[in-house]
Design a protein around this motif. Sequence first.
Motif: not given
Length: 320
Positions: A101, A105, A149-150, A153, A156, A162, A164-165, A167
């Motif tokens: 991951v 990212l 980045m979101h 998500k 995902s 989800e 896994y991410f 943040m």
Amino acid sequence: MQNISSPLISKNLSEIKEKILATLAYFDLFKYPLTRAEVYLFLGNKYHYDFFDDALNVLLNNGVIYQFDRFFSLKNDYRLAARRVEGNKKADELIAIARRVGSVLIQFPYVRGVAVSGSLSKNFADEKSDIDLFIITAKNRLWVARTIMHCLKKMSFLVNREHYFCMNYYIDEQELQIAEKNIYTAIEIGTLIPMEGDIVFEKFYAANAWTREFLPNKNLRVASAKPAKTGLLKRLFELIFDSPLGDVIDTLLMKITASRWKKKTINNKLNSRGEVMAIVTGKHFSKPDPKNFQANLLLKYERKVELLLKDYEGSLVHQE
């Protein structure tokens, strides 16, 4: 080594025993027993290892603490050790996924560093665990990076990945120092597992050298991070947004995000852990805001240590 009856040795042993109990008390809040090496690493003071080893053995032989296999605990409960062993195995699996991951990212615009945080960074996970991530972005572009980045998500969720991410915590290169300075934040910083961005994490740890006051024996894991990737698309995107317009957009995204999260909090919207969703936002940071979690944890810790030392001192008087 000096004779154990020496007043200096006795005084050192007394101090070390209190620090050992305080260290075990903190991790006992999370039902997490420690190995001998871990107890030493998280001590609040720096002592010669031989003195520490003697003190640990005295506590163990006097029945103040307990040992199950490699693990030391305040509680006489072998299930804590078994829980940790299973949690460590699950953590190994998730950390391997987290590295993949992180490699994705770090290729996003303005992302300079990615680390594993939370319980996973302490090498523990269960079936409900998420991959909590600590992100460092370029100066004044945190909200551009976070928004992009979101979007990942959100996608995902379509493949049920989800968790896994997660943040959760963002800072940017403008303000690398963590504002709150206490045992909780020191341990959170000290246990981070940097995966991407070796240079920025060197700067991050330098900016947070204050953690040495709480964890003088703990080495920070800069070496675990890879150099940050700078692909063509990432460079092109940053070239376009490295302008006054980029500043305006970043601030606008911050205000939009803060407004949306404020509504979620007011409406008592819950996350997957059953907690009211809330974040604290600023130009250079974005972090979760579980209701008084940090303050309550520190209060529980202080009370636990106070009672533990009082009971221990009482047992010494009784022995005399």
